[in-house]
Scaffold this active site. Structure first.
Site, PDB file in Angstrom:
ATOM      1  N   GLU A   1      44.222-124.755  19.857  1.00  0.00           N
ATOM      2  CA  GLU A   1      45.535-124.679  19.203  1.00  0.00           C
ATOM      3  C   GLU A   1      45.888-126.004  18.524  1.00  0.00           C
ATOM      4  O   GLU A   1      46.465-126.021  17.433  1.00  0.00           O
ATOM      5  CB  GLU A   1      46.604-124.273  20.216  1.00  0.00           C
ATOM      6  CG  GLU A   1      46.398-122.906  20.860  1.00  0.00           C
ATOM      7  CD  GLU A   1      46.276-121.768  19.858  1.00  0.00           C
ATOM      8  OE1 GLU A   1      46.756-121.910  18.716  1.00  0.00           O
ATOM      9  OE2 GLU A   1      45.673-120.739  20.212  1.00  0.00           O
TER      10      GLU A   1
ATOM     11  N   ASP B   1      37.818-123.152  17.248  1.00  0.00           N
ATOM     12  CA  ASP B   1      36.919-122.989  18.393  1.00  0.00           C
ATOM     13  C   ASP B   1      35.987-124.192  18.532  1.00  0.00           C
ATOM     14  O   ASP B   1      35.823-124.753  19.625  1.00  0.00           O
ATOM     15  CB  ASP B   1      36.077-121.714  18.246  1.00  0.00           C
ATOM     16  CG  ASP B   1      36.846-120.454  18.613  1.00  0.00           C
ATOM     17  OD1 ASP B   1      37.893-120.566  19.277  1.00  0.00           O
ATOM     18  OD2 ASP B   1      36.393-119.349  18.255  1.00  0.00           O
TER      19      ASP B   1
END
Length: 674
Positions: free
Chosen positions: A511, A575
């Site tokens: 995030e 990711d």
């Protein structure tokens, strides 16, 4: 109640947190597939046993450890909702509203007796349209009910003045989930178009039209929606925040698309003085205005009727619910059966009264210790991200300084809001499920409209505490982690640090990285859309991210079908960045601890990557693979593991992999960004 966790452990069950029966992460042959070498297919190696133990239920198009946690959250919410229903609270109390909303939805006898009569008043209004001028107030009414006939009208922070809330308009109007289903000639899209026309025909038949009339109406709607699809932005185009920032005032909107009576529409939603409005897709809005002028009254009435029926079908009698599932569940996603009714009504209840349910969820299931440990993890990840920035060879000192400022400015929200929503004005009773849904929609729309022209509320959340997910907001420059995701397999309150950093640590890093991905990097530390990189740094960044695009474009998701590296780029950057940042944070955390013991025969470095991989364990149907590849910015679970890991030298070192491994990527071809 007691809910067994089957996701990452063969350990204890997760009971009410107050009992302190805490799950510990465990890796055994039962959960893995040790017949596969880690360098051949790490996803299968890490998750093969779990996948075999968790075959796809008939009511799911995808089921993984992420979904299992969501199911466990539903069980907890069910307990809360059923308790509220049993209490029969005083009129106007939260328990009364929660209980009556859920109870009305579960009252299938009343719902089935009513048939489609709950939407008859709306259909009558369509039938009573006599002139083009009559269309506008009805579109306004559907907007207020959040049935969204043509476009979303919403409130959001101004992307170039993030302290203020302005109105926005965003393309909509399609019954299928993406424009390409209307326009592509591939076999899947052609079959889905045929199935969608069958679905529309059935809806029109069930609301009193003859078979022939219903079939004709369905074809009319299909042609209308195809025009909307042709004017719609692609998903890639909608990922460009500069292209979707087109701020005008009401007069400017009328000049942009003059055929549509914007002032009458805005009056109908009580937004005559809307002020600034961001038009995300001007081409689409211009086409809507042109269609308003040239399409016949009968065409408009057919389309608006279809919107009413289609948008409410899942809240009506069983025949409508079954028809809705036949298209959206079976044809589109490959589901073999619907979820039990209680789950569907629970989701609706939790959506309509999100923070009311969330208050009870937090009180019951989220201990203060979890929030405290998450606070520490987040700050450790922030430190590690700063170190990664300092180590970058491709970024200039000037941009590094600005990146540090943005990183330091990221706001963190964990568990639940500091203040809860007030639901006093929302009236709910036990009489009609659909009426309650529409009452909630009206309440929510009025709440959103009340923000326009005011300062942004920095304490507001865009997810409920019972949601198993997390997000980064570029205009808020904030990361948000609801309580429900802070459970195994993401977070172990009293678990192995290596697994926690591999799972929830990577989520945190993921995030945070969104603030620096291909879109997030276009926003400054205050959340404003602005240029804060040098041109040279931007070029170097783009060349590095293109490596990731090319890697994912080569992944064959089904025979002859490939992943979309451009559509999924932001998530793939996050990711990869999350893994690199969290691994560094873990190394920082254990620096003074000496040798870390093996557990289940695995080193701590190995457990880090196993913990990450287990989060994405899943089984998925072929139709769902196709749908998600076309519409989802996230890569498939297998590709969230086998995609980023071969770019990390630490992964090779942990499992002693060399160039003979199938997953091996030569160092010069690896993507290294953050």
């Amino acid at each position: 109640m007691l809910v067994c966790a089957a996701s990452l452990t063969l350990g204890a069950c997760q009971s009410n947190q107050s009992k302190k029966e805490l799950i510990k992460p465990v890796f055994t042959a039962d959960d893995m597939d040790l017949s596969v070498k880690p360098g051949e297919n790490f996803y299968q190696y890490a998750n093969g046993g779990w996948m075999k133990q968790h075959p796809l239920p008939d009511d799911k198009s995808r089921f993984g450890s992420f979904d299992l946690l969501a199911e466990q959250s539903k069980e907890k919410v069910k307990t809360i909702v059923e308790k509220a229903a049993a209490e029969k609270g005083a009129e106007g109390s939260l328990s009364q509203k929660i209980g009556d909303f859920y109870g009305a939805g579960m009252n299938t006898e009343v719902i089935n007796q009513a048939g489609y009569t709950p939407i008859q008043p709306l259909l009558d209004k369509v039938n009573n349209i006599q002139t083009k001028a009559d269309i506008t107030p009805f579109i306004s009414e559907l907007t207020r009910l959040q049935l969204t006939p043509l476009f979303y009208f919403y409130a959001s922070a101004d992307q170039k003045n993030s302290e203020m809330t302005i109105a926005g308009i965003y393309q909509s109007g399609l019954g299928m989930p993406d424009r390409d289903y209307y326009l592509s000639d591939d076999e899947t899209s052609v079959k889905l178009r045929e199935a969608y026309v069958v679905y529309l025909t059935k809806l029109f038949t069930m609301t009193g039209n003859t078979e022939d009339d219903a079939a004709a109406l369905a074809q009319t709607v299909m042609a209308f929606e195809t025009q909307l699809a042709e004017a719609s932005n692609t998903r890639l185009e909608n990922r460009n925040p500069h292209a979707t920032y087109n701020k005008v005032d009401v007069d400017g909107l009328s000049q942009m698309a003059p055929q549509f009576p914007w002032k009458a529409y805005l009056k109908g939603i009580d937004m005559e003085n809307a002020g600034d409005i961001n038009v995300n897709q001007p081409t689409f809005i211009k086409e809507v205005a042109l269609m308003y002028e040239v399409e016949s009254l009968d065409t408009w009435k057919a389309f608006l009727s279809s919107v009413v029926i289609r948008k409410t079908a899942s809240y009506l009698s069983d025949d409508f619910v079954n028809a809705n599932f036949a298209f959206y569940g079976e044809a589109l996603s490959g589901q073999k059966a619907m979820e039990p009714r209680w789950k569907r009504i629970l989701e609706s209840t939790s959506s309509a009264l999100g923070e009311a349910v969330g208050q009870l969820f937090v009180a019951e299931y989220f201990p203060p210790a979890a929030k405290e440990r998450m606070d520490n993890l987040v700050e450790n990840l922030r430190i590690a991200f700063g170190q990664r920035i300092d180590q970058l060879e491709w970024m200039s000192d000037e941009t590094k300084t600005a990146a540090h400022e943005k990183l330091a400015a990221i706001r963190v929200k964990i568990g639940y809001p500091n203040k809860w929503r007030d639901y006093t004005e929302l009236k709910i009773d036990a009489a009609s499920y659909l009426d309650n849904v529409l009452a909630s929609n009206r309440f929510e729309f009025a709440y959103e409209m009340g923000k326009i022209g005011k300062a942004v509320d920095k304490d507001e959340w865009r997810m409920t505490p019972q949601t198993v997910n997390a997000y980064y907001s570029p205009v808020g420059n904030e990361v948000v982690f609801p309580a429900a995701i802070l459970q195994p397999p993401f977070f172990y309150l009293d678990g192995d640090d290596a697994v926690n950093y591999g799972a929830i640590g990577v989520v945190i890093g993921h995030e945070m990285t969104h603030g620096f991905d291909d879109q997030g990097r276009l926003y400054g530390k205050d959340g404003n859309l602005q240029t804060w990189w040098t041109d040279e740094d931007s070029e170097r960044f783009n060349s590095r991210t293109q490596i990731l695009v090319d890697q994912f474009n080569q992944i064959e998701v089904l025979p002859g079908k490939y992943a979309d590296g451009e559509l999924s780029l932001g998530e793939n950057i996050a990711d990869l960045g999350g893994l690199a940042i969290s691994y560094q944070a873990y190394q920082n955390a254990i620096k003074e601890k000496g040798n870390i013991a093996d557990i289940d025969g695995f080193t701590d470095e190995q457990r880090f990557f196993l913990g990450y991989s287990r989060v994405w364990a899943q089984n998925i149907r072929d139709k769902e693979i196709l749908r998600r590849t076309k519409t989802d910015v996230h890569s498939l679970g297998i590709n969230r593991v086998n995609g980023p890991l071969p770019n990390l030298q630490e992964f090779y070192d942990a499992f002693n992999l060399d160039k003979a491994a199938a997953l091996f990527i030569s160092p010069e071809y690896r993507a290294t960004i953050w």
